[in-house]
Motif scaffolding. Structure first.
Motif, PDB file in Angstrom:
ATOM      1  N   ASP C 267       0.856  -1.186   0.000  1.00 22.57           N
ATOM      2  CA  ASP C 267       0.000   0.000   0.000  1.00 22.57           C
ATOM      3  C   ASP C 267       0.897   1.243   0.000  1.00 22.57           C
ATOM      4  O   ASP C 267       1.684   1.438   0.924  1.00 22.57           O
ATOM      5  CB  ASP C 267      -0.897   0.015   1.234  1.00 22.57           C
ATOM      6  N   PHE C 269       2.047   4.899   0.570  1.00 19.60           N
ATOM      7  CA  PHE C 269       1.679   6.017   1.452  1.00 19.60           C
ATOM      8  C   PHE C 269       1.366   7.247   0.613  1.00 19.60           C
ATOM      9  O   PHE C 269       2.041   7.546  -0.380  1.00 19.60           O
ATOM     10  CB  PHE C 269       2.819   6.350   2.417  1.00 19.60           C
TER      11      PHE C 269
ATOM     12  N   LEU D 102       8.607   6.864   4.971  1.00 18.25           N
ATOM     13  CA  LEU D 102       7.677   5.806   5.391  1.00 18.25           C
ATOM     14  C   LEU D 102       7.873   4.615   4.460  1.00 18.25           C
ATOM     15  O   LEU D 102       7.699   4.739   3.242  1.00 18.25           O
ATOM     16  CB  LEU D 102       6.238   6.321   5.322  1.00 18.25           C
ATOM     17  N   ARG D 103       8.262   3.486   5.003  1.00 24.73           N
ATOM     18  CA  ARG D 103       8.557   2.326   4.159  1.00 24.73           C
ATOM     19  C   ARG D 103       7.275   1.578   3.821  1.00 24.73           C
ATOM     20  O   ARG D 103       6.606   1.055   4.712  1.00 24.73           O
ATOM     21  CB  ARG D 103       9.529   1.376   4.875  1.00 24.73           C
ATOM     22  N   PRO D 104       6.961   1.460   2.539  1.00 27.91           N
ATOM     23  CA  PRO D 104       5.720   0.764   2.170  1.00 27.91           C
ATOM     24  C   PRO D 104       5.714  -0.678   2.672  1.00 27.91           C
ATOM     25  O   PRO D 104       6.702  -1.406   2.500  1.00 27.91           O
ATOM     26  CB  PRO D 104       5.741   0.796   0.627  1.00 27.91           C
ATOM     27  N   TYR D 109       6.148   3.483  10.211  1.00 23.50           N
ATOM     28  CA  TYR D 109       5.109   4.491  10.445  1.00 23.50           C
ATOM     29  C   TYR D 109       4.356   4.200  11.753  1.00 23.50           C
ATOM     30  O   TYR D 109       4.175   5.083  12.596  1.00 23.50           O
ATOM     31  CB  TYR D 109       4.119   4.509   9.270  1.00 23.50           C
ATOM     32  N   THR D 110       3.939   2.964  11.922  1.00 22.07           N
ATOM     33  CA  THR D 110       3.126   2.640  13.103  1.00 22.07           C
ATOM     34  C   THR D 110       3.950   2.652  14.396  1.00 22.07           C
ATOM     35  O   THR D 110       3.470   3.092  15.438  1.00 22.07           O
ATOM     36  CB  THR D 110       2.414   1.283  12.931  1.00 22.07           C
ATOM     37  N   GLN D 113       4.245   6.220  15.363  1.00 22.14           N
ATOM     38  CA  GLN D 113       2.985   6.701  15.925  1.00 22.14           C
ATOM     39  C   GLN D 113       2.807   6.225  17.365  1.00 22.14           C
ATOM     40  O   GLN D 113       2.331   6.958  18.217  1.00 22.14           O
ATOM     41  CB  GLN D 113       1.801   6.181  15.084  1.00 22.14           C
ATOM     42  N   SER D 314       6.317   4.490  -4.532  1.00 22.46           N
ATOM     43  CA  SER D 314       6.008   5.868  -4.160  1.00 22.46           C
ATOM     44  C   SER D 314       5.679   5.921  -2.682  1.00 22.46           C
ATOM     45  O   SER D 314       5.008   5.043  -2.152  1.00 22.46           O
ATOM     46  CB  SER D 314       4.809   6.344  -4.994  1.00 22.46           C
ATOM     47  N   THR D 315       6.147   6.959  -2.006  1.00 23.98           N
ATOM     48  CA  THR D 315       5.870   7.060  -0.568  1.00 23.98           C
ATOM     49  C   THR D 315       5.884   8.511  -0.111  1.00 23.98           C
ATOM     50  O   THR D 315       5.914   9.445  -0.929  1.00 23.98           O
ATOM     51  CB  THR D 315       6.854   6.214   0.256  1.00 23.98           C
ATOM     52  N   LEU D 316       5.867   8.691   1.219  1.00 18.53           N
ATOM     53  CA  LEU D 316       5.960  10.013   1.832  1.00 18.53           C
ATOM     54  C   LEU D 316       7.178  10.053   2.736  1.00 18.53           C
ATOM     55  O   LEU D 316       7.620   9.030   3.250  1.00 18.53           O
ATOM     56  CB  LEU D 316       4.723  10.290   2.696  1.00 18.53           C
ATOM     57  N   LEU D 318       8.690  11.513   6.392  1.00 21.21           N
ATOM     58  CA  LEU D 318       8.082  11.687   7.714  1.00 21.21           C
ATOM     59  C   LEU D 318       7.348  13.017   7.824  1.00 21.21           C
ATOM     60  O   LEU D 318       6.356  13.130   8.543  1.00 21.21           O
ATOM     61  CB  LEU D 318       9.150  11.617   8.820  1.00 21.21           C
ATOM     62  N   GLY D 320       5.755  14.369   5.409  1.00 22.67           N
ATOM     63  CA  GLY D 320       4.575  14.392   4.550  1.00 22.67           C
ATOM     64  C   GLY D 320       4.807  14.807   3.108  1.00 22.67           C
ATOM     65  O   GLY D 320       3.843  15.095   2.386  1.00 22.67           O
ATOM     66  N   LYS D 322       5.812  13.973  -0.796  1.00 18.85           N
ATOM     67  CA  LYS D 322       5.837  12.838  -1.723  1.00 18.85           C
ATOM     68  C   LYS D 322       7.275  12.519  -2.115  1.00 18.85           C
ATOM     69  O   LYS D 322       8.050  13.425  -2.422  1.00 18.85           O
ATOM     70  CB  LYS D 322       5.023  13.182  -2.978  1.00 18.85           C
TER      71      LYS D 322
END
Lengths: 366, 366, 366, 366
Positions: C267, C269, D102-104, D109-110, D113, D314-316, D318, D320, D322
């Protein structure tokens, strides 16, 4: 719960025998974001192994811990903290001559009955060596408690029948300072001098002494501990009686309460100078209904005299023959095992309180 | 572990408040095949509520249990045993006048701090009423212990500073018989008579007394209890300090050990007349290294004097104003809460031992 | 942990057999301050026992709960919540003829092997009747979740091989509304109509159908679930496989993931319209590394076809003789047990999430 | 229960991050008297790290364990078994460039958080590296199971949509032999050849594949597993979903059961050739009501395709923004993570069964 695990959220699991390669601790549930260094852990480990005074066992391991996990960039990550303490000064050969004898006051008989096998070298798992892992874990728990300005201290309150005067629980920091300035961890210098004499006498006779330690904590938030089976004193009692050589636990007035009347014993609620709720006396010892009041926590732990003594004793062999029992030449032992337990009591208290603080976060819905 | 659950394999969970509709117990992990009737449970419940003597609280509920599950054809099935005990004699209205006062020696202050809400009627969850559920569960645990010929007994050892002579732990059945023949559960009739006088005096003064109970068990198999955090004395200490009004626990020599020398305290291994391993003394109290030796288990529990007294006391209102505190007219209370704790101590001991026996089945590979 | 207890902080213990006097639930660790009424619990209990439609068992108990403790002034107090649900419509006599037969697909063989005794009336403890206690506890857990605006729903996703189109997880409230408006708890009306036909066919043949339920939750805070053995999906899987008749669990893409490539499955991000972190797809199903991402949680549970069928089967007697097996006349049974499981899945999901929210309060030091 | 602890009596606690100094396991509750050598543990560790075939990650640590405690004279003593596995081939520097992304499909990410901090080096605690500790513990559990002649095996049942024919569960030893003779742990050589082609294709594309593993065990004693929340399948499901990259679990017929009728699915009780109770089919997968029947246990676990792929994603960041996501040059990764999970599934199965055997000793009173 596994018999080598202590605690509910902030949980300690220990492993390792006295004369194996190492002992270790795994602390699970330590919250993220605490600053911890291995030096801080080593500091507490060193309190446990004075070595530099004649009143405790001469085993001089100079324990140093290796932190294996759970710390990143100097801070806890929420992952389990694995700590390893290598055993260095462990000559097992001297235990050979007594390996077939039931050791008076020791656990080899019961371990053999239970497991059919026993690591007799230095007492194996039943050795007080295990408590080094507790002290390491306690050092981390204390860092957590420091966030809440909680002060805690354990100290020698009585040795060989000689007791200190009632300590002032309103100044725990001062009490702690005096305790660690004293070679036998007794905050009252004068009484300590008499105790030391008693210890020296026992040592000369090849004998040992029992003692009583006291644990205190101040600035506890009210609300710690849970009703019924999770009462703060129940958790503390379990923690303390899990230590080798302990024979009793009491909170506040303790056994003396049995000789008091209700009108004497009930602590009357009152306001202190700054208008906060307090009680005029603190026979309760800091809890009501098992939950902290916010007043100083105070409890005492009874230690039996060290079981390893130089005097010859009488025993049986494993096969049931009467035998004399003599400690192997060169055996290390403490004339009063209670003294070295001071930092251990402190560590166990810290573990109980850290756990209680975390559990208390779940008491209210919002 | 949830704070309302006790034990590891043989586990008790209790619920219910003093003045709610009922209290209850769920016993999970009770092995299948035990014969149990509700009459047997009721028998133990009645020991807890003498009512028919003037030395305990006049509340006369005549507790009767309803067994809701876990028994089929008169035998346990391995399913959880749910037990319900209805509260009958619970007039809550008299607690209205004191609901805004901090009750000296009681838990309403700490519960309010912790939860922000408190069921003040009769002490709610912090009431000794909860112990009826323990007694019901203990009755079942005792049935399990009976399979192993274990005998156990608790009794009054000291009240108001008056202590019984050293009891003979080699005849627990006789001790038990004497205990339950005595109105204050004291196996020594002569001492009991003096204690009763003391109790009557305290009662007349509107005051209360503390006391010490002793728990003993014989014919224990060796090997019960687990090393380190699962030591038998740690489990017992936790069980006992989870009881309302307890202030201390000691096993064997207990606090007296702190005043002894190693050469006195070490129990020497020896053979008894039938050639079995025993010890000449039993200062250990039945365990070594936290594991049962097979010798009699013996421990003592200190109770504070009942907190509810008729004498006027001083307290604060919830909003911090000084107030006198008087028990509401018609309040029931025990002049010595320790007495009624006798069957409760016995029940908790049974729960600890039943759990230890089951856990011990896992000690060896084959 | 006792086998009749579920959860870590927010803990449910259940007791009671299908044909005993009652079943019960004890919820320990429910935080104080939640508004709860017995009507709210009854509402959920009624969802579990439709009775008024032909697709589920005609047993019509009209379950009503009695809340025995833990609620005061309409709010939870932090004390354990005891709930009792009486069994009314339980005629055990019809089980007599089959008590000596091994029931195909049922647990009497294994219970007998394990315990040597079995309460065969209505399946005893292994009956789905036990799940009423879960639903009662789930009703309370949902009240806690509502404080955090979490929405959750379970529904029928497939029966007899007929599956609904991919549901829209971004509108859980709407999904829930559609679900409970449908007699077989299927949010897609058209598909439900086909399923109902299938069910009727099976019923006529005296046979039964399997099915798949889906559970979803939205507005979860990120961070729920713990690393390693406390992963949210591990807790959910354990919860779901503890339900009678379940054969499988999958989260997000589930077994379909095994046929995908990494480049499809990961998925990506991205930011949503309001600039918050999201992912373009949600194959993960709402967690990464076992911890909630904040995206919709989605999992599926496979149910076997009901084991009790009218068709004659072949079996053995307890003594090993070949026998035909016929359901006793008048036996109640569901043609598709999955349907009635909808509110149960919802309850178990609520219990897991309530527990995870409380545990998550302990993740950070401050 | 702590989130890094698994099991009830036979309990595993693990610690250690992918790129920390070591990972470790503590096995508590292992019964005394088992013969264990570190070579046996190393043997299983080596199965987890083939390295010598191109279908798994080239990380070649040659894991060797150090057993720190719990073994004396080559046998377990009942004390906790501490095992240390040093991390050698851990170059963390290459993770620097991606530490703010953020690693897909990964957990950074979690974790961020939840904990506010993350040990990003090699995935830290969320890495599959942790499973080496499980394999070490599983090696010990297997030694215990061997006492009861239990045979168990895990193997590749499907990769990239290619499935093996139904395996013969009556010869688990043979199945195991074939499995470990095959480079991708697939017992069916022909199917394995096709799978390998698929894997090579995916590898060339810089992509990855999912798969399904199957776990089986034979000669289980009937009676393993506990009713309600301790069902054997619930424990297995929890064990399997605690593994990284797992998306689903099914026992016996699993999700296929949802498409079957009761008359097909109910396994009919019958006698085997030697007159013992068996069932004609085994859709149940070895349990009824959550308790083992004695028939072969069989379950399957779905693995997602490896999240680390060479293809750009594709990712973000930290913060936010792209960003493209590319694996750092020199990164190791498996084209199909399921393959290496074979010995891990086997280990987890062994842990669940060892625990169940011990718990089952407490089912009956005598």
């Amino acid at each position: 719960m596994g018999s080598n695990t202590f605690g509910s959220i902030f949980r300690l699991t220990t492993f390792g025998e006295s004369h194996g390669p190492a002992i270790g601790a795994v602390i699970d549930g330590c919250p993220a974001g605490l600053h911890i260094s291995s030096e801080e852990v080593d500091h507490d480990l060193q309190l446990r192994q004075p070595g530099n005074n004649p009143y405790t066992s001469p085993r001089s391991e100079q324990d140093k811990c290796e932190i294996l996990s759970g710390i990143f960039d100097g801070k806890t990550t929420g992952a389990p903290i694995g700590i390893l303490i290598r055993n260095k000064d462990a000559d097992s050969s001297k235990y050979e001559p007594i390996k077939d004898l039931l050791r008076p006051g020791h656990a080899n008989y019961t371990y053999l009955q239970k497991y059919g096998i026993f690591d007799y070298r230095g007492g194996g798992r039943s050795s007080a060596r295990e408590t080094a892992a507790r002290v390491a874990a306690g050092a981390i728990a204390k860092k957590f408690l420091a966030h809440f300005n909680i002060e805690l201290c354990a100290f020698v309150a009585e040795i060989g029948g000689i007791a200190i005067p009632e300590p002032d629980l309103n100044h725990v920091a001062l009490l702690k300072q005096k305790t660690y300035a004293n070679p036998i961890f007794c905050p009252d210098e004068k009484t300590a001098a008499i105790m030391i004499k008693k210890i020296e006498e026992a040592k000369e006779e090849g004998d040992s002494l029992g003692g009583i330690l006291q644990g205190v904590a101040s600035h506890l938030p009210p609300g710690l501990g849970d009703p019924v089976y999770g009462k703060l004193e129940a958790l503390l009692a379990s923690a303390m009686l899990s230590l080798p050589a302990t024979k009793g636990f009491e909170i506040g007035s303790g056994f003396a309460a049995a000789r008091m009347k209700g009108s004497e014993h009930n602590d009357a609620f009152d306001l202190d100078d700054s208008g906060r709720i307090t009680t005029s006396t603190n026979f309760a010892g800091g809890t009501l209904g098992g939950i902290s009041t916010g007043l100083p926590l105070s409890f005492r732990v009874a230690f039996k005299p060290t079981s390893s003594i130089k005097k010859e004793q009488s025993t049986l062999s494993l096969s049931g023959e009467k035998r004399p029992f003599n400690l192997p030449p060169g055996s290390r032992h403490d004339p009063c095992v209670a003294i070295r337990a001071v930092p251990i009591i402190e560590a166990m208290m810290a573990l109980v309180l850290a756990d209680a603080i975390l559990l208390n976060r779940c008491a209210k819905a919002t």
